[in-house]
Design an enzyme around this catalytic site. Structure first.
Site, PDB file in Angstrom:
ATOM      1  N   ASP A 126      41.474  31.824  35.593  1.00 18.22           N
ATOM      2  CA  ASP A 126      42.653  32.560  36.048  1.00 18.22           C
ATOM      3  C   ASP A 126      43.871  31.654  35.974  1.00 18.22           C
ATOM      4  O   ASP A 126      43.829  30.509  36.427  1.00 18.22           O
ATOM      5  CB  ASP A 126      42.426  33.043  37.486  1.00 18.22           C
ATOM      6  CG  ASP A 126      43.508  34.013  37.924  1.00 18.22           C
ATOM      7  OD1 ASP A 126      44.027  34.757  37.075  1.00 18.22           O
ATOM      8  OD2 ASP A 126      43.825  34.027  39.132  1.00 18.22           O
ATOM      9  N   HIS A 133      56.501  35.629  39.664  1.00 16.62           N
ATOM     10  CA  HIS A 133      55.489  35.488  40.713  1.00 16.62           C
ATOM     11  C   HIS A 133      55.489  34.060  41.260  1.00 16.62           C
ATOM     12  O   HIS A 133      55.506  33.844  42.471  1.00 16.62           O
ATOM     13  CB  HIS A 133      54.110  35.853  40.162  1.00 16.62           C
ATOM     14  CG  HIS A 133      52.977  35.577  41.106  1.00 16.62           C
ATOM     15  ND1 HIS A 133      52.751  36.332  42.249  1.00 16.62           N
ATOM     16  CD2 HIS A 133      52.006  34.626  41.089  1.00 16.62           C
ATOM     17  CE1 HIS A 133      51.683  35.859  42.877  1.00 16.62           C
ATOM     18  NE2 HIS A 133      51.212  34.821  42.208  1.00 16.62           N
ATOM     19  N   GLU A 199      46.324  41.470  42.823  1.00 15.56           N
ATOM     20  CA  GLU A 199      47.189  40.788  41.861  1.00 15.56           C
ATOM     21  C   GLU A 199      47.153  41.575  40.555  1.00 15.56           C
ATOM     22  O   GLU A 199      46.089  41.765  39.965  1.00 15.56           O
ATOM     23  CB  GLU A 199      46.743  39.339  41.632  1.00 15.56           C
ATOM     24  CG  GLU A 199      47.010  38.471  42.847  1.00 15.56           C
ATOM     25  CD  GLU A 199      46.873  36.971  42.583  1.00 15.56           C
ATOM     26  OE1 GLU A 199      46.085  36.594  41.695  1.00 15.56           O
ATOM     27  OE2 GLU A 199      47.553  36.198  43.281  1.00 15.56           O
ATOM     28  N   GLU A 201      47.381  41.864  36.883  1.00 18.85           N
ATOM     29  CA  GLU A 201      47.268  40.925  35.765  1.00 18.85           C
ATOM     30  C   GLU A 201      46.743  41.654  34.534  1.00 18.85           C
ATOM     31  O   GLU A 201      46.226  42.761  34.616  1.00 18.85           O
ATOM     32  CB  GLU A 201      46.286  39.777  36.092  1.00 18.85           C
ATOM     33  CG  GLU A 201      46.654  38.990  37.339  1.00 18.85           C
ATOM     34  CD  GLU A 201      45.877  37.683  37.486  1.00 18.85           C
ATOM     35  OE1 GLU A 201      45.452  37.115  36.460  1.00 18.85           O
ATOM     36  OE2 GLU A 201      45.711  37.242  38.641  1.00 18.85           O
ATOM     37  N   ASP A 231      43.075  40.793  40.320  1.00 18.80           N
ATOM     38  CA  ASP A 231      42.446  39.585  40.876  1.00 18.80           C
ATOM     39  C   ASP A 231      42.619  39.601  42.402  1.00 18.80           C
ATOM     40  O   ASP A 231      43.559  39.022  42.942  1.00 18.80           O
ATOM     41  CB  ASP A 231      43.123  38.362  40.255  1.00 18.80           C
ATOM     42  CG  ASP A 231      42.440  37.079  40.648  1.00 18.80           C
ATOM     43  OD1 ASP A 231      41.205  37.078  40.772  1.00 18.80           O
ATOM     44  OD2 ASP A 231      43.141  36.064  40.820  1.00 18.80           O
ATOM     45  N   ARG A 235      44.835  36.003  51.025  1.00 18.49           N
ATOM     46  CA  ARG A 235      45.923  35.022  51.176  1.00 18.49           C
ATOM     47  C   ARG A 235      45.698  34.073  52.341  1.00 18.49           C
ATOM     48  O   ARG A 235      46.084  32.897  52.273  1.00 18.49           O
ATOM     49  CB  ARG A 235      47.258  35.750  51.378  1.00 18.49           C
ATOM     50  CG  ARG A 235      47.599  36.779  50.320  1.00 18.49           C
ATOM     51  CD  ARG A 235      47.797  36.157  48.977  1.00 18.49           C
ATOM     52  NE  ARG A 235      48.159  37.167  47.975  1.00 18.49           N
ATOM     53  CZ  ARG A 235      48.152  36.935  46.666  1.00 18.49           C
ATOM     54  NH1 ARG A 235      47.812  35.742  46.200  1.00 18.49           N
ATOM     55  NH2 ARG A 235      48.480  37.878  45.816  1.00 18.49           N
ATOM     56  N   GLN A 238      43.045  31.566  51.420  1.00 17.70           N
ATOM     57  CA  GLN A 238      43.594  30.648  50.418  1.00 17.70           C
ATOM     58  C   GLN A 238      44.525  29.610  51.045  1.00 17.70           C
ATOM     59  O   GLN A 238      44.482  28.425  50.696  1.00 17.70           O
ATOM     60  CB  GLN A 238      44.353  31.436  49.347  1.00 17.70           C
ATOM     61  CG  GLN A 238      44.812  30.571  48.179  1.00 17.70           C
ATOM     62  CD  GLN A 238      45.463  31.395  47.063  1.00 17.70           C
ATOM     63  OE1 GLN A 238      45.436  32.619  47.092  1.00 17.70           O
ATOM     64  NE2 GLN A 238      46.032  30.718  46.089  1.00 17.70           N
ATOM     65  N   LYS A 251      39.491  33.734  46.083  1.00 14.96           N
ATOM     66  CA  LYS A 251      39.552  34.467  44.814  1.00 14.96           C
ATOM     67  C   LYS A 251      38.165  34.832  44.309  1.00 14.96           C
ATOM     68  O   LYS A 251      38.031  35.233  43.156  1.00 14.96           O
ATOM     69  CB  LYS A 251      40.219  33.583  43.754  1.00 14.96           C
ATOM     70  CG  LYS A 251      41.588  33.075  44.146  1.00 14.96           C
ATOM     71  CD  LYS A 251      42.648  34.122  43.904  1.00 14.96           C
ATOM     72  CE  LYS A 251      44.009  33.488  43.860  1.00 14.96           C
ATOM     73  NZ  LYS A 251      45.014  34.464  43.439  1.00 14.96           N
ATOM     74  N   THR A 255      36.943  40.461  41.060  1.00 12.06           N
ATOM     75  CA  THR A 255      38.041  40.659  40.121  1.00 12.06           C
ATOM     76  C   THR A 255      37.688  41.920  39.347  1.00 12.06           C
ATOM     77  O   THR A 255      36.641  41.983  38.709  1.00 12.06           O
ATOM     78  CB  THR A 255      38.174  39.446  39.174  1.00 12.06           C
ATOM     79  OG1 THR A 255      38.526  38.300  39.957  1.00 12.06           O
ATOM     80  CG2 THR A 255      39.243  39.679  38.120  1.00 12.06           C
ATOM     81  N   GLU A 361      54.213  39.453  47.602  1.00 10.46           N
ATOM     82  CA  GLU A 361      55.623  39.431  47.192  1.00 10.46           C
ATOM     83  C   GLU A 361      56.362  40.683  47.662  1.00 10.46           C
ATOM     84  O   GLU A 361      57.503  40.599  48.101  1.00 10.46           O
ATOM     85  CB  GLU A 361      55.716  39.343  45.668  1.00 10.46           C
ATOM     86  CG  GLU A 361      55.154  38.072  45.084  1.00 10.46           C
ATOM     87  CD  GLU A 361      54.917  38.223  43.585  1.00 10.46           C
ATOM     88  OE1 GLU A 361      53.782  38.577  43.199  1.00 10.46           O
ATOM     89  OE2 GLU A 361      55.860  38.010  42.815  1.00 10.46           O
TER      90      GLU A 361
HETATM   91 CA    CA Z   1      45.288  35.513  39.915  1.00  9.65          CA
END
Ligand code: CA
Length: 419
Positions: A126, A133, A199, A201, A231, A235, A238, A251, A255, A361
């Site tokens: 990833d 971002h 996420e 992606e 993904d 948070r 993490q 993570k 996914t 975000e």
């Molecule tokens: Ca990611």
């Protein structure tokens, strides 16, 4: 080839179908009667590739490759075989095809099919290659002065993820538990993630193995196709775990990818240049042509039993480093790449608020909740929420779609260690 190629298959010429002849994406499907096997989407049908191969309508060398629950065997045949199959499928499915009577009985209704992971994910890497971002996250955590890490404009930052956690669209996603340490807490605790996020992606699929450094051009040639990729990210887990080796359990829950591999060939008319470079890239990563794609992307969120709200819209062109540059960088060390390796682009966000590809975000770290069309608010994901990604490249009278990339959040286990 930017105009619609007309097909004899019903609905394949509709302006709003994601699967005209121009697309022909590759998936794996099963029905009540058929074991999982390779298939190609056309209109609202799937061409049973195992049956087409058995009937002699498509032949790739002397070994059968399509009676398999993955496209890896075909990918390994290389770019010449990829081009030959696409040309053959266009012939078989276009208006006026001589073999129509033989192909028609091999079409399966998509409504009757279950879709599976389209390929065996060899390994999953990833990246963090979306500049807006990275700027948003960096501003939140380090302030606007040091938003981008010093290496960011020189190389695509990445980490090695887990192939085992990649799931196909429609798979439920269980809220993870893990170790967190809120700022005001003295000690860490173990609990369900309270800041579970998506996420937005794109995923690039490596179709040609390599052993040693490859150039950006060679990397572009080695990419087989693209999928949508969500993904899922915890948070709070993490924030506590990531220093100094990067994300790990935050993570590793899941996914989600879309079920159809949209080939590089189908996306060819939509190639786009990378954003303006603020710093010249070193020669081994320098741009050698347009290697991004003009693909409109959106994120929808539907609370349990409620209609969906579109919470973000952006475009794949916002990515700073193309998948080819990511793949080239991945091999600089001599790292061997395998058929079926999956590269996540990094979260894709545009420059304005409605273009942000994560709730982190959109809600600015949870400080500014967003309001859905149902009136509900969201900082992060709630149990029962269904998240969907969509992607579309728009040609002259046709659309290249990816199919759904959907997952529903199910509650964390009360006691993950209960046996
Ligand atoms: Ca990611």
């Amino acid at each position: 080839m930017t105009q619609l190629i007309r097909s004899w298959v019903a609905r394949a010429n509709d302006a709003d179908t994601p699967f005209p002849v121009n697309n022909l994406p590759y998936g794996v499907f099963s029905t009540a009667m058929l074991e999982p096997r390779c298939g190609v989407a056309i209109g609202d049908k799937i061409l049973d590739m195992a049956a087409a191969e058995a009937a002699g309508l498509v032949r790739m060398g002397d070994k059968a490759v399509f009676d398999a629950p993955a496209w890896n065997g075909f990918m390994a045949l290389g770019p010449e075989a990829w081009a030959a199959l696409r040309a053959r499928l266009i012939t078989l499915l276009s208006e006026g095809a001589a073999e129509r009577a033989e192909v028609e009985p091999l079409l399966v209704d998509q409504a009757d099919a279950d879709l599976h992971l389209p390929f065996r994910v060899a390994e999953y890497t990833d990246f963090y290659a979306g500049k807006n971002h990275a700027l948003n996250v960096g501003t939140m955590f380090r302030g606007p002065e040091n938003a981008l890490p010093p290496n960011w404009l020189h190389l695509p930052i990445g980490y090695n993820g887990r192939a085992s956690s990649v799931v196909v669209s429609g798979t439920d996603v269980r809220r993870p538990c893990g170790q967190v340490k809120p700022r005001d807490a003295e000690e860490p605790r173990f609990q369900p993630s309270a800041r579970f996020d998506l996420e937005l992606e794109m995923g690039a699929i490596v179709g040609t193995a390599s052993d040693g450094p490859i150039s950006v051009k060679e990397a572009d040639d080695a990419i087989f196709g693209y999928v949508l990729l969500n993904d899922w990210s915890a948070r709070d887990i993490q924030a506590w775990e990531y220093q100094p080796l990067g994300p790990f359990q935050a993570k590793a829950t899941a996914t989600t990818i879309s079920p159809w591999i949209v080939t590089k060939a189908a996306l060819e008319p939509f190639r786009a240049d990378a954003p303006t470079r603020e710093k010249a890239l070193l020669p081994h990563l320098a741009d050698v042509g347009p290697m991004l794609y003009d693909i409109d992307l959106a994120v929808t969120l539907a609370p349990e039993g409620k209609p969906a709200t579109t919470i973000a819209r952006t475009n794949y062109r916002e990515i700073y480093y193309s998948a080819a540059q990511q793949l080239a960088h991945h091999t600089t060390s001599g790292c061997p790449m395998r058929v079926g390796d999956l590269l996540g682009s990094g979260t894709i966000s545009g420059s304005t608020k409605p273009e942000r590809g994560s709730l982190l975000e959109l809600s600015w770290g949870g400080k500014e909740p967003i309001t859905l069309e149902t009136g509900e608010q969201r900082r992060f994901l709630e149990d029962g929420d269904t998240l969907g990604l969509t992607g579309a490249a728009h040609g002259d009278g046709y659309t290249i779609g990816f199919g759904p990339c959907v997952g529903t959040i199910v509650p964390a286990l009360d006691d993950p260690y209960a046996r």
